[in-house]
Design a protein around this motif. Structure first.
Motif, mmCIF file in Angstrom:
data_model
loop_
_atom_site.group_PDB
_atom_site.id
_atom_site.type_symbol
_atom_site.label_atom_id
_atom_site.label_comp_id
_atom_site.label_asym_id
_atom_site.label_seq_id
_atom_site.Cartn_x
_atom_site.Cartn_y
_atom_site.Cartn_z
ATOM 1 N N THR A 138 48.978 16.034 34.843
ATOM 2 C CA THR A 138 48.528 17.357 34.398
ATOM 3 C C THR A 138 47.315 17.745 35.238
ATOM 4 O O THR A 138 46.281 17.069 35.198
ATOM 5 C CB THR A 138 48.153 17.324 32.899
ATOM 6 N N GLY A 139 47.474 18.859 35.997
ATOM 7 C CA GLY A 139 46.392 19.238 36.908
ATOM 8 C C GLY A 139 45.590 20.438 36.458
ATOM 9 O O GLY A 139 44.510 20.701 36.988
ATOM 10 N N LEU A 140 46.103 21.195 35.471
ATOM 11 C CA LEU A 140 45.439 22.453 35.116
ATOM 12 C C LEU A 140 45.920 22.933 33.753
ATOM 13 O O LEU A 140 47.080 22.707 33.368
ATOM 14 C CB LEU A 140 45.776 23.519 36.186
ATOM 15 N N ILE A 141 45.023 23.588 33.042
ATOM 16 C CA ILE A 141 45.357 24.307 31.805
ATOM 17 C C ILE A 141 44.995 25.766 32.065
ATOM 18 O O ILE A 141 43.920 26.045 32.619
ATOM 19 C CB ILE A 141 44.529 23.772 30.616
ATOM 20 N N THR A 142 45.882 26.710 31.701
ATOM 21 C CA THR A 142 45.530 28.125 31.880
ATOM 22 C C THR A 142 45.632 28.873 30.556
ATOM 23 O O THR A 142 46.460 28.547 29.700
ATOM 24 C CB THR A 142 46.450 28.840 32.897
ATOM 25 N N VAL A 143 44.793 29.877 30.414
ATOM 26 C CA VAL A 143 44.804 30.757 29.236
ATOM 27 C C VAL A 143 44.765 32.194 29.755
ATOM 28 O O VAL A 143 43.991 32.490 30.669
ATOM 29 C CB VAL A 143 43.563 30.515 28.329
ATOM 30 N N GLU A 144 45.575 33.069 29.169
ATOM 31 C CA GLU A 144 45.585 34.492 29.569
ATOM 32 C C GLU A 144 44.931 35.336 28.473
ATOM 33 O O GLU A 144 45.340 35.266 27.312
ATOM 34 C CB GLU A 144 47.037 34.934 29.776
ATOM 35 N N ASN A 145 43.911 36.111 28.848
ATOM 36 C CA ASN A 145 43.187 36.911 27.848
ATOM 37 C C ASN A 145 42.623 38.177 28.487
ATOM 38 O O ASN A 145 41.827 38.070 29.419
ATOM 39 C CB ASN A 145 42.047 36.063 27.266
ATOM 40 N N THR A 146 43.066 39.421 28.000
ATOM 41 C CA THR A 146 44.048 39.623 26.969
ATOM 42 C C THR A 146 45.418 39.195 27.457
ATOM 43 O O THR A 146 45.647 39.077 28.659
ATOM 44 C CB THR A 146 44.107 41.111 26.544
ATOM 45 N N VAL A 174 40.196 24.203 33.503
ATOM 46 C CA VAL A 174 40.787 25.280 32.696
ATOM 47 C C VAL A 174 40.544 26.602 33.432
ATOM 48 O O VAL A 174 39.397 26.982 33.687
ATOM 49 C CB VAL A 174 40.159 25.344 31.284
ATOM 50 N N HIS A 175 41.655 27.267 33.756
ATOM 51 C CA HIS A 175 41.573 28.575 34.432
ATOM 52 C C HIS A 175 41.896 29.683 33.435
ATOM 53 O O HIS A 175 42.873 29.586 32.691
ATOM 54 C CB HIS A 175 42.571 28.629 35.593
ATOM 55 N N ILE A 176 41.073 30.733 33.461
ATOM 56 C CA ILE A 176 41.331 31.884 32.592
ATOM 57 C C ILE A 176 41.878 33.025 33.434
ATOM 58 O O ILE A 176 41.195 33.516 34.342
ATOM 59 C CB ILE A 176 40.028 32.372 31.888
ATOM 60 N N ASP A 177 43.123 33.441 33.141
ATOM 61 C CA ASP A 177 43.647 34.679 33.717
ATOM 62 C C ASP A 177 43.104 35.809 32.851
ATOM 63 O O ASP A 177 43.703 36.201 31.860
ATOM 64 C CB ASP A 177 45.185 34.665 33.732
ATOM 65 N N GLY A 178 41.942 36.286 33.267
ATOM 66 C CA GLY A 178 41.265 37.337 32.494
ATOM 67 C C GLY A 178 41.428 38.683 33.171
ATOM 68 O O GLY A 178 40.449 39.432 33.290
ATOM 69 N N ALA A 179 42.654 38.982 33.622
ATOM 70 C CA ALA A 179 42.912 40.277 34.280
ATOM 71 C C ALA A 179 42.242 41.402 33.479
ATOM 72 O O ALA A 179 41.651 42.307 34.051
ATOM 73 C CB ALA A 179 44.415 40.511 34.397
ATOM 74 N N ARG A 180 42.334 41.300 32.141
ATOM 75 C CA ARG A 180 41.729 42.324 31.253
ATOM 76 C C ARG A 180 40.688 41.673 30.336
ATOM 77 O O ARG A 180 40.643 41.943 29.143
ATOM 78 C CB ARG A 180 42.830 43.016 30.442
ATOM 79 N N ILE A 181 39.827 40.845 30.913
ATOM 80 C CA ILE A 181 38.868 40.095 30.090
ATOM 81 C C ILE A 181 37.866 41.017 29.396
ATOM 82 O O ILE A 181 37.426 40.727 28.277
ATOM 83 C CB ILE A 181 38.137 39.016 30.932
ATOM 84 N N PHE A 182 37.542 42.156 30.027
ATOM 85 C CA PHE A 182 36.593 43.068 29.370
ATOM 86 C C PHE A 182 37.229 43.739 28.156
ATOM 87 O O PHE A 182 36.548 43.984 27.157
ATOM 88 C CB PHE A 182 36.066 44.119 30.360
ATOM 89 N N ASN A 183 38.541 44.012 28.238
ATOM 90 C CA ASN A 183 39.223 44.549 27.047
ATOM 91 C C ASN A 183 39.147 43.527 25.914
ATOM 92 O O ASN A 183 38.906 43.879 24.750
ATOM 93 C CB ASN A 183 40.690 44.855 27.350
ATOM 94 N N ALA A 184 39.348 42.256 26.253
ATOM 95 C CA ALA A 184 39.300 41.199 25.236
ATOM 96 C C ALA A 184 37.906 41.119 24.625
ATOM 97 O O ALA A 184 37.740 41.086 23.395
ATOM 98 C CB ALA A 184 39.684 39.856 25.858
ATOM 99 N N ALA A 185 36.896 41.111 25.491
ATOM 100 C CA ALA A 185 35.520 40.950 25.008
ATOM 101 C C ALA A 185 35.139 42.106 24.081
ATOM 102 O O ALA A 185 34.538 41.891 23.017
ATOM 103 C CB ALA A 185 34.569 40.874 26.201
ATOM 104 N N ILE A 186 35.517 43.324 24.471
ATOM 105 C CA ILE A 186 35.170 44.486 23.646
ATOM 106 C C ILE A 186 35.912 44.432 22.318
ATOM 107 O O ILE A 186 35.326 44.661 21.255
ATOM 108 C CB ILE A 186 35.440 45.790 24.435
ATOM 109 N N ALA A 187 37.181 44.083 22.354
ATOM 110 C CA ALA A 187 37.956 44.015 21.099
ATOM 111 C C ALA A 187 37.392 42.949 20.162
ATOM 112 O O ALA A 187 37.417 43.107 18.940
ATOM 113 C CB ALA A 187 39.420 43.728 21.417
#
Ligand code: PLP
Length: 357
Positions: A138-146, A174-187
């Motif tokens: 196992t080389g990586l864990i990813t999370v997508e947010n939003t 751990v990599h975060i695909d935060g393409a829309r991370i500001f939308n997540a943070a605001i919500a």
């Protein structure tokens, strides 16, 4: 802002990537101070990278052309060929990046189910491979947010922290695909830095809700970014006088983040109206940010006919592609900075007209 108030000829709700640069962005592009960024000489790119890193609570940043390039540079930088990456089963990296984790990084996915993008941290830990020569490492864990395909769901801070903690305890990035991370943070009512605290890398996009014509950024430790810079070069992603495209991204960080709540409000208005219409299955409470995905099923109309009927009334929407076998037909509707309140009212009227019994 002119774009906020004009009644559009066409109300384009297909994606938040359809926005046109604002006049301030155009001015910034014209006036940007530039240099050769591959030689480390573009002050505007450097300013943007520092601002982006600061927003994420990271040491350094790297400007790249797209969200896909950002994710793939990160996957390639974190992993070695033959490894496995733990990923949510409907993630963008898995379904919408043209198989690149296999083609470029040479890693295989270990997809996990989730509740609206939030994987169970115990599942994540259990999915880490034991040391056995038969298994991939196992080389990586990813999370997508939003989470795009989960209708813009904002993955809660506690869940992010728990998954990041699994990675830290087990020595897996751990990599975060935060393409829309500001939308997540605001919500969620938190800062993006709090949301991603402890992650190894975070990618986010300027060309979605933030309204820029191009660009994404990777943030992480100085050491990680130095290595990612090499990988970006391998992708052909080293850019020269890139200040002209970094400049609008600086405008976006300064002036387009706080307005995202308005897109969320518009999405809620649309969701409340849609949920009442025959053939639509949608819980408006699930609409947390700027993306609405609803199931559509009617005997007298399919998704393509709904899309065509809306287009006749001046509203563009798209079916959400099927990514799992035997999924119901779904439609995706996205709000953004080029959609005004009047446009939303127009879209609601169009949905009512097309879907009226
Ligand atoms: C969650 C997520 N990650 C990454 C991307 C890729 O971004 P780009 O289209 O800039 O390559 C997208 C695009 O929609 C996305 O929704």
């Amino acid at each position: 802002m002119a774009q906020q108030t004009r009644p559009s000829a066409l109300v384009d709700l297909r994606s938040d990537t359809v926005t046109k640069p604002t006049p301030e962005m155009r001015d910034a592009m014209r006036d940007a101070e530039v240099g050769d960024d591959v030689m480390g000489e573009d002050p505007t790119v450097q300013q943007l990278e520092a601002m982006a890193a600061e927003r994420m609570g990271m040491e350094a940043g790297l400007f790249v052309a797209s969200g896909t390039m950002a994710n793939q540079v990160c996957v390639c930088t974190h992993t070695r060929r033959g490894q496995e990456m733990i990923i949510e089963e409907n993630a963008h990296i898995l379904h919408f990046e043209a198989g690149t984790i296999a083609a470029f990084a040479g890693v295989q996915p270990k997809p996990l189910p989730s509740v609206r993008g939030a994987m169970d941290p115990a599942d994540v830990e259990a999915a880490i491979r034991p040391d056995n020569e038969h298994f991939p490492r196992t080389g990586l864990i990813t999370v997508e947010n939003t989470h795009n395909m989960e209708g813009g769901a904002a993955v809660p801070k506690e869940n992010m922290a728990a998954v990041i903690d699994v990675g830290r305890r087990r020595g897996i990035p751990v990599h975060i695909d935060g393409a829309r991370i500001f939308n997540a943070a605001i919500a969620l009512g938190v800062s993006p830095g709090e949301l991603v605290a402890g992650a190894s890398s975070v990618a986010f996009c300027f060309s979605k809700g933030l309204g820029c014509p191009i660009g994404s950024v990777i943030t992480g430790s100085r050491e990680f970014i130095a290595e990612a810079r090499r990988v970006r070069k391998m992708f052909g992603g080293g850019m020269r006088q890139a200040g002209v495209i970094a400049a609008p991204a600086i405008v976006a960080l300064e002036s387009m983040v706080d307005r995202l709540g308005q897109d969320h409000e518009h999405a809620r208005i649309l969701a409340d109206a849609l949920a009442e219409l025959p053939g639509v299955t949608l819980d408006p409470a699930d609409v947390q940010t700027n993306i609405i995905i609803f199931e559509f099923e009617r005997d007298d109309m399919d998704a393509q006919q709904l899309v065509a009927g809306m287009r006749e009334r001046g509203v563009l929407i798209n079916p959400r592609p099927r990514i799992q076998p035997r999924e119901a037909e779904r439609i995706r509707v996205v709000t953004h900075s080029d959609v005004s309140r009047e446009d939303i009212d127009h879209a609601v009227a169009a949905f009512r007209a097309v879907l009226a019994l």
